[in-house]
Write a protein that holds these residues in place. Structure first.
Motif, short mmCIF file in Angstrom:
data_model
loop_
_atom_site.label_atom_id
_atom_site.label_comp_id
_atom_site.label_asym_id
_atom_site.label_seq_id
_atom_site.Cartn_x
_atom_site.Cartn_y
_atom_site.Cartn_z
N ARG A 163 33.67 39.46 77.10
CA ARG A 163 33.47 40.11 78.39
C ARG A 163 34.73 40.03 79.24
O ARG A 163 35.06 40.98 79.98
CB ARG A 163 32.27 39.50 79.13
N TYR A 164 35.44 38.93 79.14
CA TYR A 164 36.70 38.81 79.89
C TYR A 164 37.70 39.88 79.46
O TYR A 164 38.26 40.60 80.30
CB TYR A 164 37.30 37.41 79.68
N TYR A 165 37.91 40.03 78.15
CA TYR A 165 38.91 41.00 77.69
C TYR A 165 38.42 42.43 77.86
O TYR A 165 39.24 43.34 78.05
CB TYR A 165 39.35 40.69 76.26
N THR A 167 36.77 43.32 80.50
CA THR A 167 37.09 43.51 81.91
C THR A 167 38.58 43.80 82.11
O THR A 167 38.96 44.64 82.93
CB THR A 167 36.68 42.26 82.72
N LEU A 199 40.85 29.89 76.72
CA LEU A 199 39.57 30.52 76.42
C LEU A 199 39.12 30.25 74.99
O LEU A 199 37.93 30.03 74.73
CB LEU A 199 39.68 32.03 76.64
#
Length: 220
Positions: A163-165, A167, A199
């Protein structure tokens, strides 16, 4: 009376590319059927006969977009040998595509129909599904890294990293639309990759306390 339908010489593939260019430049709601007819060089009746409604045409253009401008980032995820290399290459391929001099500087999945009229809800959900597929594709590549042994993060953290990447990918598109250069985006990518070790293999990220815990903190 002349028969209605496609004009002589009508090339559906060329017309679809012309429709893609227009939707990409103006977004879904900013593009009318008359605009499409003018850009494609055909009558509205020919659009309906070949592609169906404006929404159906848009869905076809998004498939074409995915197979062209959307393919390099996905190919990077598939072909790079490690999860880290795949994420890095995906971000760089995304930045390359959204700063090309011959196309609008944004990703259609992100900005083609972000908000708008109630009657276009189905189009926004269609794009949201494509963005969810982007997240799933990134998550699956990370899970492959865990299985291959090149990503040490626990399986429970894969969704959060994905989800971070995802985003970051979406943020690159907004930055490019607002004028960020390829060099500017490379700086963002470098920052995003600097977070990889934390991460991917650092200690578990501590979750914030529940609201009730904060409320009760310090009470006798």
């Amino acid at each position: 009376m002349a028969a209605r339908g496609r004009p002589r010489g009508f090339d559906p593939d060329t017309a679809l590319r012309q429709a893609l260019d227009l939707f990409w430049a103006r977004g879904y709601e900013g593009t009318s059927l008359n605009d499409l007819a003018a850009a494609m060089g055909v009558a509205s009746a020919s659009i309906y006969a070949c592609f169906g409604s404006k929404e159906q045409l848009f869905r076809r253009t998004m498939a074409l977009y995915g197979a062209t401008a959307g393919e390099p980032p996905r190919r990077a995820l598939r072909e790079q040998p490690t999860a880290r290399a795949a994420i890095h290459a995906m971000l760089r391929a995304t930045a390359d595509e959204i700063t090309r001099p011959d196309s609008p500087h944004y990703c259609m999945l992100i900005l083609a129909a972000p908000t708008g009229a109630v009657e276009n809800h189905a189009v926004r959900e269609f794009l949201a599904d494509l963005r969810r597929d982007m997240f799933a594709t990134i998550r699956d590549r990370l899970a492959r890294g865990v299985a291959d042994g090149d990503l040490a993060a626990p399986a429970s953290r894969v969704d959060g990293i994905a989800r971070y990447y995802t985003t970051v990918v979406q943020g690159l598109s907004v930055q490019a639309r607002d004028g960020a250069s390829r060099s500017d985006l490379e700086t963002v990518i470098a920052c995003a990759m600097a977070a990889w070790d934390t991460l991917a293999s650092g200690p578990a990220v501590r979750q914030p306390a529940a609201a009730a815990d904060w409320t009760d903190a310090g009470r006798p």
